[in-house]
Design an enzyme around this catalytic site. Structure first.
Site, mmCIF file in Angstrom:
data_model
loop_
_atom_site.group_PDB
_atom_site.id
_atom_site.type_symbol
_atom_site.label_atom_id
_atom_site.label_comp_id
_atom_site.label_asym_id
_atom_site.label_seq_id
_atom_site.Cartn_x
_atom_site.Cartn_y
_atom_site.Cartn_z
ATOM 1 N N ASP A 1 0.822 -1.278 -0.015
ATOM 2 C CA ASP A 1 0.084 -0.004 0.087
ATOM 3 C C ASP A 1 0.992 1.309 -0.065
ATOM 4 O OD1 ASP A 1 -1.544 2.225 0.715
ATOM 5 O OD2 ASP A 1 -2.650 1.217 2.327
ATOM 6 N N TYR B 1 0.432 0.788 14.878
ATOM 7 C CA TYR B 1 -0.692 0.490 13.807
ATOM 8 C C TYR B 1 -0.294 1.283 12.771
ATOM 9 C CZ TYR B 1 -4.737 -0.037 11.078
ATOM 10 O OH TYR B 1 -5.591 -0.038 10.059
ATOM 11 N N LYS C 1 -3.351 -2.608 7.938
ATOM 12 C CA LYS C 1 -3.286 -3.860 8.023
ATOM 13 C C LYS C 1 -2.438 -4.415 6.883
ATOM 14 C CE LYS C 1 -5.559 -5.795 11.297
ATOM 15 N NZ LYS C 1 -4.666 -6.389 12.192
#
Ligand code: 13P
Ligand code: 13P
Ligand code: MG
Ligand code: MG
Ligand code: MG
Ligand code: MG
Length: 366
Positions: free
Chosen positions: A11, A229, A232
């Site tokens: 990503d 974080y 994902k």
């Protein structure tokens, strides 16, 4: 001649938000990989996306973990970040590139990798799966069904070459250890581990009768690399089909059940994994629901004939409808578990910051 299949993804910025990639990402990737094909570095390639993850499928003869192949993928991601994501201020520009420098292998740097090397058979059907808004453990249930469940895969019973079963390599992502388990003999041990998909992840599967590689999956846990974080891990999977391996339809059968996975909004929720066509490979509702695409190829001397867009089919309409119903049901829980993930999984999100602020307000209970 041995052929290596390398599926490397990242990503590198989404639009609008985490919904999908920018068309320029794919254009740039196709141009760079076409150049690499021209020079002979790679044999063939296919560029696609699922959600906000750019997928580079490459074939070559250089083996797994080859520094030149990994550098090619890394350079595509960096250039697309610099030339497209950053100037257009795409969301999370360069999100999965967790290092400033490349040191010979993209593993551990953020991008997801699934690679396998094998001698091409007389006919080599190759299946590629890529998911967005979930984690590598999402494949556990699918791989169990495909390679260990005779109620899914008739060939485990009928086909003498598969009848002995398969060997599963399971990674413990917390302890950085691996274990090989045999199916069917050690089915219950296998399930005791892979039923915890946030920690135990199937990385590779071999046919037991001759140790021929059957499947390989990406196992990146971005939060464990970055310590916080960063979205994902949106996993990929490569599976060989037919003639001593599960038939294409047996592999696809495992995807007819939209089982619950971790991911979805802010990587913090449980939701159904929905199989979609390339056309629908964008994550919308509540940044989801988590979804995957499946592509079928016929390899010939390392060239990729295809793809067949495997879930672009009314036969999977019911699965999608069920997934939508489950999504609706889960959403009604709002911020409550088990829709919202449990405390261990939330540790890497921004929730601990909120809880910390409340700490001082607590007084001894009467
Ligand atoms: P076909 O006769 O269509 O080739 O089917 C063969 C088969 O084994 C399907 O699973
Ligand atoms: P990605 O990992 O797909 O970027 O998802 C991040 C997120 O927070 C979605 O809501
Ligand atoms: Mg994203
Ligand atoms: Mg993503
Ligand atoms: Mg991601
Ligand atoms: Mg036929």
């Amino acid at each position: 001649m041995k052929i290596t299949v390398s599926l490397i993804k990242a990503d590198i910025g989404g639009m609008a938000g985490h919904i999908t990639v920018h068309p320029g990402h794919e254009e740039l990737a196709k141009k760079k990989l076409a150049e690499a094909k021209e020079t002979g570095l790679i044999r063939d390639f296919y560029v696609f996306h699922v959600g906000d993850d750019l997928q580079l499928l490459m074939t070559h003869t250089r083996g797994e973990n080859n520094p030149e192949i990994h550098k090619l993928a890394w350079d595509v991601f960096v250039e697309a970040t610099e030339k497209i994501s950053k100037p257009l201020k795409l969301y999370g520009a360069g999100q999965d590139l967790l290092s400033d420098t490349f040191s010979g292998n993209v593993r551990g740097l953020g991008p997801g990798v699934a690679e396998m090397e094998f001698e091409e058979r007389r006919s080599e059907p190759l299946l590629v799966f890529a998911a967005d808004k979930t984690e590598p453990g999402a494949w556990n249930l699918k791989l169990y069904k495909i390679f260990a469940d005779p109620f899914n895969t008739a060939g485990l019973v009928i086909d003498p070459t598969m009848h002995e079963g398969f060997i599963f390599e399971v990674l413990d992502l917390i302890e950085h250890k691996a274990v090989k388990l045999k199916a069917p003999e050690e089915l219950y041990d296998l399930l005791a581990l892979i039923g915890t998909p946030g920690r135990y992840v199937i990385r590779r599967i071999w046919r037991k009768s001759d140790n021929e590689v059957a499947a390989t999956a990406s196992v990146t846990r971005l939060s464990l690399i970055a310590g916080r974080y960063v979205g994902k891990d949106d996993p990929v999977l490569v599976v060989r089909a037919q003639h001593g391996f599960p038939a294409t339809g047996e592999v696809l059968e495992a995807f007819a059940f939209p089982h619950l996975v971790s991911g979805w909004m802010r990587g913090s929720h449980t939701g159904p994994l929905m199989p979609v066509s390339l056309r629908d490979a964008k994550c919308t509702r509540f940044d989801g629901p988590p979804r995957l695409v499946g592509l079928g190829f016929q390899l010939h001397d390392g060239y990729l004939e295809g793809p067949v867009d495997l879930f672009d089919d009314p036969a999977f309409e019911h699965t999608r409808r069920l997934a939508t119903e489950i999504a609706e049901y889960m959403r009604r829980h709002g911020p409550f578990m088990p829709h919202r993930l449990g405390p261990e999984e939330m540790e890497y999100t921004t929730l601990p910051q909120v809880l910390k602020k409340l700490q001082d307000r607590f007084v001894p209970a009467e």
